[in-house]
Motif scaffolding. Structure first.
Motif, PDB file in Angstrom:
ATOM      1  N   GLU A  71       8.414  -2.293 -37.492  1.00 57.48           N
ATOM      2  CA  GLU A  71       8.866  -0.945 -37.848  1.00 57.48           C
ATOM      3  C   GLU A  71       7.774  -0.111 -38.512  1.00 57.48           C
ATOM      4  OE1 GLU A  71      12.456  -1.010 -40.075  1.00 57.48           O
ATOM      5  OE2 GLU A  71      13.481  -2.358 -38.702  1.00 57.48           O
ATOM      6  N   PHE A  72       6.564  -0.646 -38.582  1.00 59.10           N
ATOM      7  CA  PHE A  72       5.467   0.142 -39.140  1.00 59.10           C
ATOM      8  C   PHE A  72       5.103   1.253 -38.169  1.00 59.10           C
ATOM      9  CE2 PHE A  72       4.804  -3.688 -41.714  1.00 59.10           C
ATOM     10  CZ  PHE A  72       4.557  -3.114 -42.946  1.00 59.10           C
ATOM     11  N   PRO A  73       4.685   2.434 -38.668  1.00 57.55           N
ATOM     12  CA  PRO A  73       4.389   2.775 -40.066  1.00 57.55           C
ATOM     13  C   PRO A  73       5.581   3.275 -40.878  1.00 57.55           C
ATOM     14  CG  PRO A  73       3.725   4.581 -38.670  1.00 57.55           C
ATOM     15  CD  PRO A  73       4.247   3.508 -37.744  1.00 57.55           C
ATOM     16  N   ARG A  74       6.751   3.485 -40.205  1.00 59.06           N
ATOM     17  CA  ARG A  74       7.903   4.012 -40.946  1.00 59.06           C
ATOM     18  C   ARG A  74       8.316   3.075 -42.079  1.00 59.06           C
ATOM     19  NH1 ARG A  74      12.281   3.827 -38.312  1.00 59.06           N
ATOM     20  NH2 ARG A  74      11.527   2.691 -36.485  1.00 59.06           N
ATOM     21  N   ALA A  75       8.055   1.782 -41.903  1.00 58.37           N
ATOM     22  CA  ALA A  75       8.491   0.800 -42.902  1.00 58.37           C
ATOM     23  C   ALA A  75       7.551   0.695 -44.092  1.00 58.37           C
ATOM     24  CB  ALA A  75       8.635  -0.571 -42.236  1.00 58.37           C
ATOM     25  N   LEU A  76       6.424   1.411 -44.083  1.00 57.56           N
ATOM     26  CA  LEU A  76       5.442   1.260 -45.162  1.00 57.56           C
ATOM     27  C   LEU A  76       6.027   1.594 -46.538  1.00 57.56           C
ATOM     28  CD1 LEU A  76       2.566   0.666 -46.108  1.00 57.56           C
ATOM     29  CD2 LEU A  76       1.979   3.047 -45.599  1.00 57.56           C
ATOM     30  N   PRO A  77       6.654   2.761 -46.740  1.00 58.70           N
ATOM     31  CA  PRO A  77       7.213   3.040 -48.076  1.00 58.70           C
ATOM     32  C   PRO A  77       8.255   2.013 -48.493  1.00 58.70           C
ATOM     33  CG  PRO A  77       7.116   5.053 -46.754  1.00 58.70           C
ATOM     34  CD  PRO A  77       6.854   3.913 -45.822  1.00 58.70           C
ATOM     35  N   ARG A  78       9.109   1.623 -47.557  1.00 63.45           N
ATOM     36  CA  ARG A  78      10.143   0.649 -47.890  1.00 63.45           C
ATOM     37  C   ARG A  78       9.546  -0.712 -48.240  1.00 63.45           C
ATOM     38  NH1 ARG A  78      12.695   1.150 -43.594  1.00 63.45           N
ATOM     39  NH2 ARG A  78      12.157  -0.752 -42.448  1.00 63.45           N
ATOM     40  N   THR A  79       8.484  -1.100 -47.533  1.00 60.33           N
ATOM     41  CA  THR A  79       7.824  -2.383 -47.801  1.00 60.33           C
ATOM     42  C   THR A  79       7.191  -2.394 -49.182  1.00 60.33           C
ATOM     43  OG1 THR A  79       7.355  -2.715 -45.444  1.00 60.33           O
ATOM     44  CG2 THR A  79       6.017  -3.954 -47.006  1.00 60.33           C
ATOM     45  N   LEU A  80       6.506  -1.324 -49.548  1.00 59.51           N
ATOM     46  CA  LEU A  80       5.870  -1.251 -50.856  1.00 59.51           C
ATOM     47  C   LEU A  80       6.912  -1.187 -51.977  1.00 59.51           C
ATOM     48  CD1 LEU A  80       2.937   1.214 -50.104  1.00 59.51           C
ATOM     49  CD2 LEU A  80       2.894  -1.290 -50.167  1.00 59.51           C
ATOM     50  N   LEU A  81       7.995  -0.450 -51.740  1.00 59.62           N
ATOM     51  CA  LEU A  81       9.049  -0.365 -52.749  1.00 59.62           C
ATOM     52  C   LEU A  81       9.703  -1.722 -52.961  1.00 59.62           C
ATOM     53  CD1 LEU A  81      10.823   1.299 -54.636  1.00 59.62           C
ATOM     54  CD2 LEU A  81      12.307   1.817 -52.679  1.00 59.62           C
ATOM     55  N   ARG A  82       9.932  -2.451 -51.877  1.00 56.50           N
ATOM     56  CA  ARG A  82      10.526  -3.777 -52.001  1.00 56.50           C
ATOM     57  C   ARG A  82       9.621  -4.713 -52.787  1.00 56.50           C
ATOM     58  NH1 ARG A  82      11.838  -4.320 -47.010  1.00 56.50           N
ATOM     59  NH2 ARG A  82       9.984  -5.467 -46.327  1.00 56.50           N
ATOM     60  N   ARG A  83       8.320  -4.581 -52.577  1.00 53.91           N
ATOM     61  CA  ARG A  83       7.376  -5.406 -53.332  1.00 53.91           C
ATOM     62  C   ARG A  83       7.455  -5.105 -54.827  1.00 53.91           C
ATOM     63  NH1 ARG A  83       4.873 -10.195 -52.941  1.00 53.91           N
ATOM     64  NH2 ARG A  83       2.855 -10.230 -54.021  1.00 53.91           N
ATOM     65  N   LEU A  84       7.499  -3.817 -55.163  1.00 58.88           N
ATOM     66  CA  LEU A  84       7.598  -3.441 -56.576  1.00 58.88           C
ATOM     67  C   LEU A  84       8.920  -3.900 -57.180  1.00 58.88           C
ATOM     68  CD1 LEU A  84       6.057   0.150 -56.569  1.00 58.88           C
ATOM     69  CD2 LEU A  84       5.037  -1.957 -57.466  1.00 58.88           C
ATOM     70  N   GLN A  85       9.983  -3.881 -56.393  1.00 61.98           N
ATOM     71  CA  GLN A  85      11.273  -4.343 -56.892  1.00 61.98           C
ATOM     72  C   GLN A  85      11.249  -5.827 -57.214  1.00 61.98           C
ATOM     73  OE1 GLN A  85      13.795  -3.032 -53.648  1.00 61.98           O
ATOM     74  NE2 GLN A  85      14.473  -1.223 -54.788  1.00 61.98           N
ATOM     75  N   ARG A  86      10.403  -6.561 -56.535  1.00 66.80           N
ATOM     76  CA  ARG A  86      10.259  -7.981 -56.823  1.00 66.80           C
ATOM     77  C   ARG A  86       9.398  -8.221 -58.059  1.00 66.80           C
ATOM     78  NH1 ARG A  86      11.159 -11.555 -52.458  1.00 66.80           N
ATOM     79  NH2 ARG A  86       9.463 -12.916 -53.155  1.00 66.80           N
ATOM     80  N   LEU A  87       8.366  -7.418 -58.227  1.00 66.80           N
ATOM     81  CA  LEU A  87       7.420  -7.628 -59.317  1.00 66.80           C
ATOM     82  C   LEU A  87       7.892  -7.050 -60.652  1.00 66.80           C
ATOM     83  CD1 LEU A  87       3.993  -6.778 -57.591  1.00 66.80           C
ATOM     84  CD2 LEU A  87       4.879  -9.048 -58.136  1.00 66.80           C
ATOM     85  N   MET A  88       8.519  -5.867 -60.622  1.00 70.87           N
ATOM     86  CA  MET A  88       8.697  -5.104 -61.840  1.00 70.87           C
ATOM     87  C   MET A  88       9.749  -5.622 -62.821  1.00 70.87           C
ATOM     88  SD  MET A  88       6.319  -3.001 -61.900  1.00 70.87           S
ATOM     89  CE  MET A  88       6.787  -1.997 -63.311  1.00 70.87           C
ATOM     90  N   PRO A  89      10.919  -6.092 -62.390  1.00 72.98           N
ATOM     91  CA  PRO A  89      11.892  -6.536 -63.401  1.00 72.98           C
ATOM     92  C   PRO A  89      11.357  -7.613 -64.336  1.00 72.98           C
ATOM     93  CG  PRO A  89      12.990  -6.209 -61.307  1.00 72.98           C
ATOM     94  CD  PRO A  89      11.522  -6.072 -61.028  1.00 72.98           C
ATOM     95  N   PRO A  90      10.803  -8.731 -63.819  1.00 71.31           N
ATOM     96  CA  PRO A  90      10.252  -9.715 -64.768  1.00 71.31           C
ATOM     97  C   PRO A  90       9.036  -9.193 -65.517  1.00 71.31           C
ATOM     98  CG  PRO A  90       9.749 -10.354 -62.506  1.00 71.31           C
ATOM     99  CD  PRO A  90      10.709  -9.215 -62.429  1.00 71.31           C
TER     100      PRO A  90
END
Length: 376
Positions: free
Chosen positions: A72-91
């Motif tokens: 789904e790239f490049p449309r998936a780029l913002p969603r992919t980066l946001l998902r990564r931050l959602q994994r990293l940021m809470p802890p």
């Protein structure tokens, strides 16, 4: 071997910081002096293991082979980066708050130069946004620089996945251009960027080790022995060239780890893949990210407490180092469990309203964003 690498590297990083940040390690002195010197000087190289494994796992998820479909790239780029931050940021945010609070507790117990001062508002904001090194602000916790670099490196790989869509041609032609780009970027980092310390707040400085991990994934996923040999040879050549230009032990380790992953070393080791050893390795790997985040606040409080009670006892402070290590594992396990989504169970005895309230509580919000390791 991925789990084993994360398990060992995370423990080495914890002990590196136990030895680096006093006061307990300073009091221990001659009782374990040689070991402490080694931990301070060399255990920090374990970060290279995380960088290589990070590239390996990121490529497995985003670009398992150079000629992989675009998805789904490049449309998936913002969603992919946001998902990564959602994994990293809470802890990450929990760990920052814990570091600030534990530093406050430590300052009330003792006065010691390795205990940080209360942060300014701007310093806290910079750390919360993972921009502390870029903005030249002091980090609130040990190791937070790596989380920022990991996010940058993942974004670089995701951006490559998006850009390659416009390169045109067949999947094979696009694959060749993708492979050439990764090899050139990895080589540029190993031969030039990684030798400039002024760049150590940015992805290019670390892209060499990360790129070796990407090449290791491509070797593992190769459909023919010839391609597997090609990617393995690329790892060897790039590493050797980098070391000939300037010897750096961190890159020698990164190249070795990449080769281990590329050749799938350990796949047939029964002692590693079965029984209690496997369970321990899997456990330490699963909590590696949260232990990485939580061990520094623990070191601050435990170190201050032991130093206040036994300021001149090497034996008790050596015990304190062990206590801090054990509590770091417990803190990492607790945070990981708090973030792990619970499986759906049968209906609760409480009514629907109580059930909805439970599901929407703060703990549920935390569990919705889980991270199973430093490099996943």
């Amino acid at each position: 071997m991925v789990d084993l690498g994360k398990a060992i590297a995370s423990q080495l990083i914890v002990w590196h910081h136990l030895a680096l940040y006093g006061p307990m390690s300073d009091v221990v002195g001659n009782l374990a002096g040689g070991c402490m010197v080694w931990l301070v000087s060399h255990a920090r190289l374990a970060v290279q293991v995380f960088l290589v494994i990070g590239g390996f796992l990121a490529a497995r998820g985003l670009l398992p082979t150079p000629d992989a479909p675009n998805g789904e790239f490049p449309r998936a780029l913002p969603r992919t980066l946001l998902r990564r931050l959602q994994r990293l940021m809470p802890p990450y945010c929990v760990a920052l708050l814990a570091a600030v609070w534990c530093a406050l507790c430590a300052r009330t117990l003792i006065d010691y130069p390795t205990i940080p001062d209360a942060p300014t508002t701007w310093q806290f904001i910079a750390n919360a946004l993972m921009l502390q090194d870029v903005l030249e602000e002091n980090a609130l916790s040990a190791g937070v620089w790596y989380i920022a670099i990991d996010a940058q490196l993942y974004a670089v790989l995701a951006l490559l996945c998006a850009v390659r869509v416009w390169w045109g041609g067949s999947d094979a032609e696009r694959g060749r251009l993708t492979a050439l780009t990764v090899v050139l970027l990895t080589g540029a980092s190993l031969l030039w960027f990684n030798r400039d310390r002024t760049l150590d707040a940015w992805a290019p400085y670390f892209l060499g080790a990360y790129g070796l991990g990407v090449l290791a994934q491509w070797a593992r996923a190769a459909r023919t022995a010839q391609r597997r040999a090609l990617w393995t040879a690329a790892i060897v050549v790039l590493t050797v060239l980098a070391l000939l230009v300037e010897w750096r032990s961190r890159l020698a380790l990164a190249g070795g780890v990449a080769l281990v992953l590329a050749l799938d070393v350990g796949r047939g080791w029964r002692w590693l893949n079965t029984g209690p050893v496997r369970e321990v390795v899997a456990f330490l790997s699963r909590i590696s990210y949260t232990v990485f985040l939580m061990h520094y606040p623990v070191i601050l409080v435990v170190g201050a407490a032991f130093y206040r009670l036994w300021p001149s006892s090497p034996g008790m402070n050596l015990l304190g180092l062990g206590v801090a290590w054990g509590v770091s594992l417990l803190a990492g396990w607790w945070l990981q469990e708090s973030l792990t989504p619970r499986p759906q169970t049968a209906a609760r005895p409480a009514g629907p309203a109580a059930h909805r309230a439970f599901q929407s509580g703060p703990a549920s919000a935390l569990r919705a964003s889980t991270s199973n390791g430093l490099s996943q």
